[in-house]
Structures are given as C-alpha cells and as structure tokens.
Write a protein that holds these residues in place. Structure first.
Motif, PDB file in Angstrom:
ATOM      1  N   ILE A 361       0.865  -1.200  -0.011  1.00 31.71           N
ATOM      2  CA  ILE A 361       0.086  -0.042   0.139  1.00 31.71           C
ATOM      3  C   ILE A 361       0.831   1.018  -0.011  1.00 31.71           C
ATOM      4  O   ILE A 361       0.854   2.223  -0.923  1.00 31.71           O
ATOM      5  CB  ILE A 361      -1.048  -0.240   1.152  1.00 31.71           C
ATOM      6  CG1 ILE A 361      -2.092  -1.144   1.142  1.00 31.71           C
ATOM      7  CG2 ILE A 361      -1.489   1.257   1.107  1.00 31.71           C
ATOM      8  CD1 ILE A 361      -2.749  -1.236   2.214  1.00 31.71           C
ATOM      9  N   GLN A 362       1.893   1.094   0.784  1.00 33.73           N
ATOM     10  CA  GLN A 362       2.940   2.418   0.824  1.00 33.73           C
ATOM     11  C   GLN A 362       3.627   2.576  -0.469  1.00 33.73           C
ATOM     12  O   GLN A 362       3.640   3.696  -1.191  1.00 33.73           O
ATOM     13  CB  GLN A 362       3.978   2.236   1.796  1.00 33.73           C
ATOM     14  CG  GLN A 362       3.388   1.949   3.151  1.00 33.73           C
ATOM     15  CD  GLN A 362       2.229   2.847   3.648  1.00 33.73           C
ATOM     16  OE1 GLN A 362       2.214   4.032   3.797  1.00 33.73           O
ATOM     17  NE2 GLN A 362       1.211   1.962   3.965  1.00 33.73           N
ATOM     18  N   GLN A 363       3.835   1.386  -1.271  1.00 36.71           N
ATOM     19  CA  GLN A 363       4.288   1.633  -2.552  1.00 36.71           C
ATOM     20  C   GLN A 363       3.496   2.213  -3.667  1.00 36.71           C
ATOM     21  O   GLN A 363       3.926   2.986  -4.349  1.00 36.71           O
ATOM     22  CB  GLN A 363       4.930   0.093  -3.090  1.00 36.71           C
ATOM     23  CG  GLN A 363       5.669   0.099  -4.215  1.00 36.71           C
ATOM     24  CD  GLN A 363       5.010   0.040  -5.579  1.00 36.71           C
ATOM     25  OE1 GLN A 363       3.899  -0.343  -5.634  1.00 36.71           O
ATOM     26  NE2 GLN A 363       5.515   0.528  -6.523  1.00 36.71           N
ATOM     27  N   ARG A 364       2.123   1.983  -3.346  1.00 36.35           N
ATOM     28  CA  ARG A 364       1.208   2.275  -4.405  1.00 36.35           C
ATOM     29  C   ARG A 364       0.973   3.839  -3.945  1.00 36.35           C
ATOM     30  O   ARG A 364       0.528   4.495  -4.914  1.00 36.35           O
ATOM     31  CB  ARG A 364       0.088   1.736  -4.323  1.00 36.35           C
ATOM     32  CG  ARG A 364       0.112  -0.050  -4.786  1.00 36.35           C
ATOM     33  CD  ARG A 364      -1.370  -0.674  -4.982  1.00 36.35           C
ATOM     34  NE  ARG A 364      -1.268  -1.896  -5.883  1.00 36.35           N
ATOM     35  CZ  ARG A 364      -2.189  -2.682  -5.966  1.00 36.35           C
ATOM     36  NH1 ARG A 364      -3.339  -2.308  -5.893  1.00 36.35           N
ATOM     37  NH2 ARG A 364      -1.981  -3.765  -6.514  1.00 36.35           N
ATOM     38  N   ASN A 365       1.307   4.044  -2.744  1.00 37.07           N
ATOM     39  CA  ASN A 365       0.957   5.415  -2.565  1.00 37.07           C
ATOM     40  C   ASN A 365       1.979   6.628  -2.751  1.00 37.07           C
ATOM     41  O   ASN A 365       2.227   7.552  -2.474  1.00 37.07           O
ATOM     42  CB  ASN A 365       0.544   5.667  -0.997  1.00 37.07           C
ATOM     43  CG  ASN A 365      -0.787   5.180  -0.856  1.00 37.07           C
ATOM     44  OD1 ASN A 365      -1.832   5.046  -1.750  1.00 37.07           O
ATOM     45  ND2 ASN A 365      -1.118   4.714   0.267  1.00 37.07           N
ATOM     46  N   GLY A 366       3.232   5.867  -3.275  1.00 41.26           N
ATOM     47  CA  GLY A 366       4.511   6.561  -3.512  1.00 41.26           C
ATOM     48  C   GLY A 366       5.451   6.997  -2.390  1.00 41.26           C
ATOM     49  O   GLY A 366       6.107   7.791  -2.320  1.00 41.26           O
ATOM     50  N   LYS A 367       5.127   6.175  -1.361  1.00 41.66           N
ATOM     51  CA  LYS A 367       5.669   6.368  -0.044  1.00 41.66           C
ATOM     52  C   LYS A 367       7.116   5.682   0.316  1.00 41.66           C
ATOM     53  O   LYS A 367       7.567   5.995   1.104  1.00 41.66           O
ATOM     54  CB  LYS A 367       4.942   6.392   1.118  1.00 41.66           C
ATOM     55  CG  LYS A 367       3.986   7.187   1.263  1.00 41.66           C
ATOM     56  CD  LYS A 367       2.752   7.239   2.495  1.00 41.66           C
ATOM     57  CE  LYS A 367       1.848   8.321   2.559  1.00 41.66           C
ATOM     58  NZ  LYS A 367       0.983   7.998   3.892  1.00 41.66           N
TER      59      LYS A 367
END
Length: 368
Positions: A361-367
């Motif tokens: 989820i963090q990867q998809r949110n660019g974090k």
C-alpha cells in the motif's frame, strides 16, 4: 647448540616434513577422487537464470574439490531434447539432468508433485516441505522406481499466467484456446475447454508467432522478456496458479549417485541446496526491473478473474480426487503436501501477509 648441530637437526626436520607431505598426498587423492559427469539441461542457454542453475552447481562442486568432481552442463538439444533430459539420466546416457518433474507427468502424474501442481504451495512452502516436511525423501521413493535420485535445484517463485493474443475475461473465453502450458495443469484446463500443448522453451515463440498456439506460459518477466513473447501476444496474465512455487530438480542416475563416496554425496547435497536457493534469489532480484520494461514496451498486465480462478480451483480438486483414487503413490505424496498446505497458509496470513500488504500500500501511494 653449535651451528653444525643446528643445521643437522634442521635438515632432519625438513626431510620429515617432505616425507609427511609425500605420504599425505595419496590420502588426499583417495578422498577426492576424479569424477567427471555430464548433465543434460531442459533449458536453453539464453535463459541464464534457470539454465544457470546447472552452471552454479558445477562451479560450486569444482571449486570445493580442486576440480576433481566436475559436472559439465549441456543445454537443451545439445545432447538430448529438453523434454528427454530425465530419460537420458535414467538410462545412463548422461549422469545427471536439470529439469522439472512435471515435464514427465504423462508417464505418471507423481512426477509433477515434486515440482508444482495447481494450487499447491508457493516457493517458500515448497522449500519448507522438501527440506523439513519429508518431501525430498517422499519424491525419491518415486524417483528410485525410475532409476533416479533427485534433489531440489532451483525455484522460480510463483509464475505468471502467460501471454495471450486476446483478453480472457470469463471461463467461456477459455474454450477452444490452444495454450502451451506445462505439467498436468493442462489436464485441469482441458476440463474447462482448453486445448493444452506441451512445448520446450525454445519452441514456444515460433509456435505463438505462427498462430499454432493462442497463448503460452513460461516462467516470469525476466525469462519471458528474453524469449520475446510480448512481441506476438500483448496480454500478460497473472498469477500462474498451476505453478505457485515450481521446484526445478537436479536428477542423477541412481547407480552413478550410489558410486559416490559419502563425502561427495554430502558435498553434492550441499551444492544442490546452494544452487536451489541462488535461483530464487536471483529471480526475486531481476523480475521487478523486467516487468517494468515489459509494461513500458506495451505488455498489458491482466489478472485472472475470480470466476476463472475459482473454476480452475474446483476443476483441480476433481482431478486430484480421481488421481488419489487410482494412484497410491500420488495419494501419499499429495496427502503430505495438502496437510502442510493448510498449516503453511494459516501461518502466512498472519504476519507475512499483513507486513507485505502494508508495504505494498505504501508503494502504491508513492511512499517507498
């Protein structure tokens, strides 16, 4: 001590050291005898990761024995066709092969169980079952009847579902589809209307290009990119539910394996396990960049629909029921895998799944 006495005693000590070295050499030679084997691979050299597993094994053995135990790999077609590698090792044409058990499922479906079957274990689960759940011994009970001894020799991780000329949205879209698919996944898909085809790696691209087949699965982004499937079939489906954790095997002629010294047998097991781990590690490293390149080049990623996955899961269980009723060795090994599968996915959904999901989820949110 005078100088003459010291030189005299030093000379005796030096002579003793030379004598000890001379006496030790034959003992070392006896414990490290010359063994030269040939290995037939089921894979082309262009697939450096999966073919490279045999080269890794050869390197480890040679380095550990001062080149006294050597295994020379030959790519598919150099000595025997890729899908006949295990037959050649069993017959003694070569001493070893590097192959996947499900290539030979047509002779007996038990062949596939040591490698991968639909909706079985993922790579970590297969490794756990093989090394700590008795899988290696169970599979070798079967391989012994074939004149072989086998050890895990690589894993690709869960594979992709393959390349398709058209979108596959429903079970009806599978009907009449000429699909290159390995193992007895084809038997499952056949019950849903697919026309399965089994082709060696080097034969897939021309068949897909000419339209002899409508779709093809191979491994995953890194290897698929090398074979160029994206040029002739744009839709790239996932996951490869028939190969959640396919184990590649080193298989050895049973008689030749038994001739090895205990030290060489131990070393061979160690080198095979190292090569086994190395393959999965490399795939995990090279696939992320490869899938990005494929998408940038026009590949269209598509998930199999829940309808298709559910239909395939139910069809797989029906096939397993039939096989367990008619094949006792199959029932024994599949029963062992099924029992561990329950425990493996019970544990996997607790910590690992939640950790990975959060970071995805963090990867998809660019974090990340």
């Amino acid at each position: 001590m005078d100088r003459r006495s010291f030189i005299s005693k030093a000379g005796l000590a030096s002579a003793g050291a030379v004598a000890a070295t001379t006496l030790a050499a034959p003992a070392i030679a006896q414990s490290n005898p010359k063994v030269t084997w040939r290995l037939a691979s089921s894979f082309p050299k262009s697939l450096d990761t999966i073919y490279g597993g045999a080269e890794t094994l050869s390197k480890f053995l040679s380095e550990a024995t001062d080149s006294n135990f050597t295994i020379q790999p030959f790519a598919a077609g150099e000595l025997v066709p890729g899908l006949q590698a295990a037959d050649a090792a069993a017959a003694g044409t070569v001493e070893a092969c590097h192959t996947v058990g499900y290539y030979y499922w047509g002779k007996d479906p038990v062949w596939a169980l040591g490698a991968a079957v639909p909706f079985s274990l993922n790579a970590r689960g297969m490794n756990a079952w093989h090394y700590h759940g008795g899988g290696i011994d169970l599979f070798n009970e079967f391989l012994e009847t074939q004149g072989l001894f086998g050890l895990p020799g690589g894993n690709t991780g869960v594979q992709m579902g393959g390349w398709f000329r058209k979108e596959i949205n429903s079970v009806d879209d599978l009907k009449g589809l000429k699909f290159r698919v390995g193992g007895f996944a084809g038997k499952v898909l056949e019950t849903l209307g697919v026309v399965p085809q089994q082709l060696a790696g080097g034969d897939i691209y021309p068949a897909l290009e000419k339209g002899t087949i409508d779709a093809a699965e191979w491994v995953g982004p890194y290897d698929d990119e090398k074979l160029g499937f994206q040029k002739v079939a744009p839709y790239y489906y996932y996951p490869g539910w028939w190969e959640g954790g396919p184990t590649v095997h080193f298989m050895f002629n049973k008689g030749k394996y038994e001739e090895l010294s205990p030290a060489y047998k131990s070393l061979l097991r160690t080198a095979c396990q190292a090569a086994d781990a190395d393959m999965l590690q490399k795939y995990d490293y090279v696939n992320p960049a490869a899938v990005k390149r494929l998408v940038a080049g026009g590949a269209q990623l598509r998930p199999f629909s829940p309808e298709i996955l559910s239909a395939c899961f139910d069809a797989s269980n029906k096939v397993y029921d039939e096989m367990e009723a008619s094949n006792e060795p199959f029932k024994k090994i599949w029963g062992s895998i099924k029992d561990f599968r329950k425990e493996h996915y019970l544990w996997a959904q607790i910590a690992e799944y939640n950790y990975d999901t959060f970071l995805m989820i963090q990867q998809r949110n660019g974090k990340l």
